[in-house]
Design an enzyme around this catalytic site. Structure first.
Site, PDB file in Angstrom:
ATOM      1  N   ALA A 192       0.898  -1.173   0.091  1.00 54.40           N
ATOM      2  CA  ALA A 192      -0.104  -0.003   0.033  1.00 54.40           C
ATOM      3  C   ALA A 192       0.852   1.277  -0.100  1.00 54.40           C
ATOM      4  O   ALA A 192       2.022   1.314   0.822  1.00 54.40           O
ATOM      5  CB  ALA A 192      -0.905   0.115   1.273  1.00 54.40           C
ATOM      6  N   ASP A 193       0.602   2.308  -0.836  1.00 49.89           N
ATOM      7  CA  ASP A 193       1.385   3.338  -0.834  1.00 49.89           C
ATOM      8  C   ASP A 193       0.577   4.581   0.353  1.00 49.89           C
ATOM      9  O   ASP A 193      -0.275   3.912   1.003  1.00 49.89           O
ATOM     10  CB  ASP A 193       1.424   4.232  -2.189  1.00 49.89           C
ATOM     11  CG  ASP A 193      -0.206   4.548  -2.820  1.00 49.89           C
ATOM     12  OD1 ASP A 193      -0.911   4.636  -2.120  1.00 49.89           O
ATOM     13  OD2 ASP A 193      -0.106   4.838  -4.026  1.00 49.89           O
ATOM     14  N   SER A 194       1.314   5.430   0.455  1.00 49.08           N
ATOM     15  CA  SER A 194       1.050   6.512   1.704  1.00 49.08           C
ATOM     16  C   SER A 194      -0.486   7.009   1.476  1.00 49.08           C
ATOM     17  O   SER A 194      -1.357   7.160   2.195  1.00 49.08           O
ATOM     18  CB  SER A 194       1.903   7.486   1.657  1.00 49.08           C
ATOM     19  OG  SER A 194       2.052   8.516   0.372  1.00 49.08           O
TER      20      SER A 194
END
Ligand SMILES: NC(=O)c1ccc[n+]([C@@H]2O[C@H](COP(=O)([O-])OP(=O)(O)OC[C@H]3O[C@@H](n4cnc5c(N)ncnc54)[C@H](OP(=O)(O)O)[C@@H]3O)[C@@H](O)[C@H]2O)c1
Lengths: 244, 82
Positions: free
Chosen positions: B40-42
């Protein structure tokens, strides 16, 4: 074309915002416009189009912005296209510029844009779709004596818009900036004929733009066709800002 | 919170995570890390936090998210507010 999409245009009661709202209406969008003093008239567009939805909203108020989104969502659906056109000028030389004049322009032109974009992007993120267009100005990059507050706010939109474009790019949301030059609206009418003709004489195309000419660029940016355009600053200025 | 409540809360948490992060439910384990295991990215983490705020009717401050790297840590943060 952006048929069937829900659009919200701040500052859609007059000038460039209204011309944009009418253009999107004609292109088949369901369009809400903010107003403070008076809603635009008529709300109806060409046969077959949906009437504009006027939502009362001062963009400097977080509560009113929230309420405007809620009303638009209830009546039309989640906002897929956001055009931020609400803006003011309060011109004077820096030495005479009050704190109030500085803050009012930054608050309306820049901070309110942060606020509306933040609210809109929540739903756009979930939808994995969105189109945001910010109306900046040629003077943001060119500079303009007597407009330090205004130029700062308009240059601010470029940095803001490009940062947001990067943040949202992975979610199929584009963010672009349109930088008009001199446009025939109430904003320039207050300058008077003499000042206006001095301004337009510096424009390579030798005239002011009609608001519809700015609306055309916005309509393209929010269309399916422009899906690969993000973080762009599109001048609609008759050549005034060439090189900037 | 009783064990049953806790399990029900984790189920709800898991639903949010599956929907937002678009990963299979079995990947949502306490030890799973956002960046590593769940990729998951930010922005996805922020989206998850927003979904959790809505689902559990809580508010999470930006500062509370510091150091939250796994599902277990995020779940603990949520339950601490119930
Ligand atoms: N005209 C130009 O030459 C020119 C050139 C470059 C850039 N621009 C930019 O284009 C945008 C539109 O300008 P325009 O020429 O169309 O101006 P305009 O005719 O003066 O219209 C301004 C619009 O902004 C709205 N507005 C102002 N403050 C607001 C607030 N606090 N909350 C909600 N709405 C607010 C007004 O709503 P109300 O009707 O309620 O007052 C109106 O709809 C502005 O951002 C301007 O800076 C204009």
């Amino acid at each position: 074309m952006s048929e069937g999409r829900v659009a919200l245009v701040t500052g859609g009661s007059r000038g460039i915002g209204l011309a944009t709202a009418r253009r999107l209406q004609r292109d088949g969008c369901r369009v809400a416009v903010t107003w403070r003093s008076a809603p635009p008239a008529p709300l109806e567009g060409p046969a077959g189009s949906e009437p504009l939805l006027p939502v009362s909203c001062d963009v400097t108020s977080p509560e009113q912005v929230e309420a405007a989104f809620k009303e638009t969502e209830e009546r039309l659906g989640n906002v897929e296209i956001l055009v931020c056109s609400a803006g003011i000028t309060d011109d004077t030389l820096l030495l005479r510029m009050s704190e109030d004049s500085w803050s009012a322009v930054i608050e309306t032109n820049l901070t309110a844009t942060y606020r509306t974009c933040k609210r809109a992007s929540q739903k756009m993120l979930r939808a994995r779709y969105g189109r945001i267009v910010l109306i900046s100005s040629v003077v943001g990059l060119l500079g303009s004596a007597g407009q330090t507050n205004y130029a700062a706010s308009k240059a601010g939109l470029v940095g803001f818009g490009r940062s947001l474009a990067r943040e949202l790019a992975g979610r199929n949301i584009t963010v672009n900036v349109v930088a008009p030059g001199v446009v025939s609206t109430d904003m320039t009418a207050v300058l008077g004929a003499e000042r206006l003709s001095a301004l337009t004489s510096a424009v390579p195309l030798q005239r002011a733009a009609e608001p519809e000419e700015v609306a055309g660029a916005v309509a393209w940016l929010v269309s399916e066709e422009a899906g690969y355009v993000t973080g762009a600053v599109i001048p609609v200025d008759g050549g005034l800002g060439m090189g900037h | 919170m009783t064990r049953v409540d806790n399990e029900a809360a984790f189920e709800k948490f898991k639903e949010c995570a599956v929907e937002v992060l678009q990963v299979p439910a079995e990947k949502i384990t306490p030890a799973a890390s956002f960046a590593g295991d769940l990729e998951a990215d930010s922005l996805e983490v922020v989206e998850l936090v927003m979904a959790l705020e809505e689902a559990f009717d809580i508010t999470v401050e930006e500062s509370e998210l510091e150091g939250v790297e796994t599902i277990g840590q995020a779940f603990e943060l949520v339950t601490s507010k119930l």
